[in-house]
Design an enzyme around this catalytic site. Structure first.
Site, PDB file in Angstrom:
ATOM      1  N   HIS A 200       3.637  -2.058   3.408  1.00 42.47           N
ATOM      2  CA  HIS A 200       3.761  -1.086   2.697  1.00 42.47           C
ATOM      3  C   HIS A 200       5.451  -0.451   2.853  1.00 42.47           C
ATOM      4  O   HIS A 200       6.531  -0.882   3.261  1.00 42.47           O
ATOM      5  CB  HIS A 200       3.882   0.135   3.659  1.00 42.47           C
ATOM      6  CG  HIS A 200       2.375  -0.047   4.426  1.00 42.47           C
ATOM      7  ND1 HIS A 200       1.759  -0.187   5.380  1.00 42.47           N
ATOM      8  CD2 HIS A 200       1.562   1.010   4.255  1.00 42.47           C
ATOM      9  CE1 HIS A 200       0.285  -0.580   6.160  1.00 42.47           C
ATOM     10  NE2 HIS A 200      -0.304   0.850   4.994  1.00 42.47           N
TER      11      HIS A 200
ATOM     12  N   ASP B 216       0.711  -1.150  -0.199  1.00 46.86           N
ATOM     13  CA  ASP B 216      -0.427  -0.441  -0.214  1.00 46.86           C
ATOM     14  C   ASP B 216       0.672   1.374   0.245  1.00 46.86           C
ATOM     15  O   ASP B 216       2.152   0.922   0.661  1.00 46.86           O
ATOM     16  CB  ASP B 216      -0.989   0.087   1.514  1.00 46.86           C
ATOM     17  CG  ASP B 216      -2.187  -1.174   1.675  1.00 46.86           C
ATOM     18  OD1 ASP B 216      -2.008  -1.927   0.723  1.00 46.86           O
ATOM     19  OD2 ASP B 216      -2.996  -1.212   2.323  1.00 46.86           O
TER      20      ASP B 216
END
Length: 255
Positions: free
Chosen positions: A212, A67
């Site tokens: 991430h 993400d």
């Protein structure tokens, strides 16, 4: 789930903190569809990456997702994925990310990864107006299509927060929502070994791993995560491959 880039790091951490208690499932109590249920309803066509089609009805599949990029760490991550021959799904932010690193968006698509949306500016979709939701979803769609030649079909709502209005607007825009089953809470640590242990402790068949690449400890953890899961017999796939021969339906939520 969280965003950063140098200018957004404080926002990402505060957003993550608000979601710690429900980080495994997303912050919303949405009805979700499991990959196995999606596979039970074959579509007319199914997607496959350059790494080859995988039948997740037979293989022990797992999806690696990232993400809030692209970021300064994404090139190294792409090198690792290329070396390991592992496809991933990237849920990208628009503001200060897609617009800052367009060449990395093109590279992600060119190297067989699934390029998806994490909204334009990481606004919590359940807290803004329908028109603002449309703008948060439309802008990255347009930019991703401009850069890759293909509009995204998947999006991940910030913090996993979603509701009926988000579903309806996602359906209008041709987007399915994707949550996760595995999180390392890498927004809260730079300890790569801890990130690895957390992922491995939660990984299971049909899992969707949330990481991430914007955080410093994450990319260094990825090679060991990949190697350990391969040793356990997992096959890495993109989210569309995980659902195949079914396809993600716009407006539905997958986990």
């Amino acid at each position: 789930m969280n965003n950063t880039g140098t200018g957004l790091r404080p926002l990402g951490v505060s957003a993550a903190a608000a979601c710690l208690a429900v980080a495994l499932t997303g912050c919303a109590g949405a009805d979700t569809t499991r990959p196995s249920s999606a596979r039970a309803h074959p579509a007319a066509t199914s997607q496959a990456s350059r790494y080859g089609a995988v039948d997740c009805r037979k293989a022990k599949c797992i999806a690696l997702t990232f993400d809030a990029g692209p970021s300064e760490n994404s090139a190294r991550l792409l090198d690792i994925l290329k070396e390991k021959q592992v496809p991933a799904t990237f849920f990208l932010l628009g503001k200060r990310h897609i617009e800052k690193y367009p060449e990395l968006v093109r590279r992600m698509a060119a190297e067989g990864h699934e390029v998806a949306s994490h909204t334009w500016d990481h606004k919590i979709l359940t807290r803004i107006t329908p028109q603002e939701i449309r703008e948060e979803l439309r802008r990255p769609n347009d930019e991703i299509e401009r850069l890759t030649g293909r509009p995204p079909t998947l999006m991940r709502p910030p913090q996993g927060r979603t509701n009926k209005t988000v579903h309806e607007i996602s359906r209008e825009l041709g987007l399915a929502e994707v949550l996760w089953t595995v999180t390392a809470k890498d927004y809260a640590t730079t300890d790569s070994a801890l990130i690895q242990r957390r992922v491995l402790a939660q990984a299971d068949r049909d899992g969707i791993i949330l990481l991430h690449d914007i955080y410093d400890g994450t990319v260094p953890a990825v090679p060991a995560i990949i190697d350990a899961l391969k040793e356990r017999g997992f096959v890495f796939v993109t989210v569309p491959q995980l659902l195949a021969p079914g396809e993600a339906v716009p407006g539905q939520v997958y986990r």
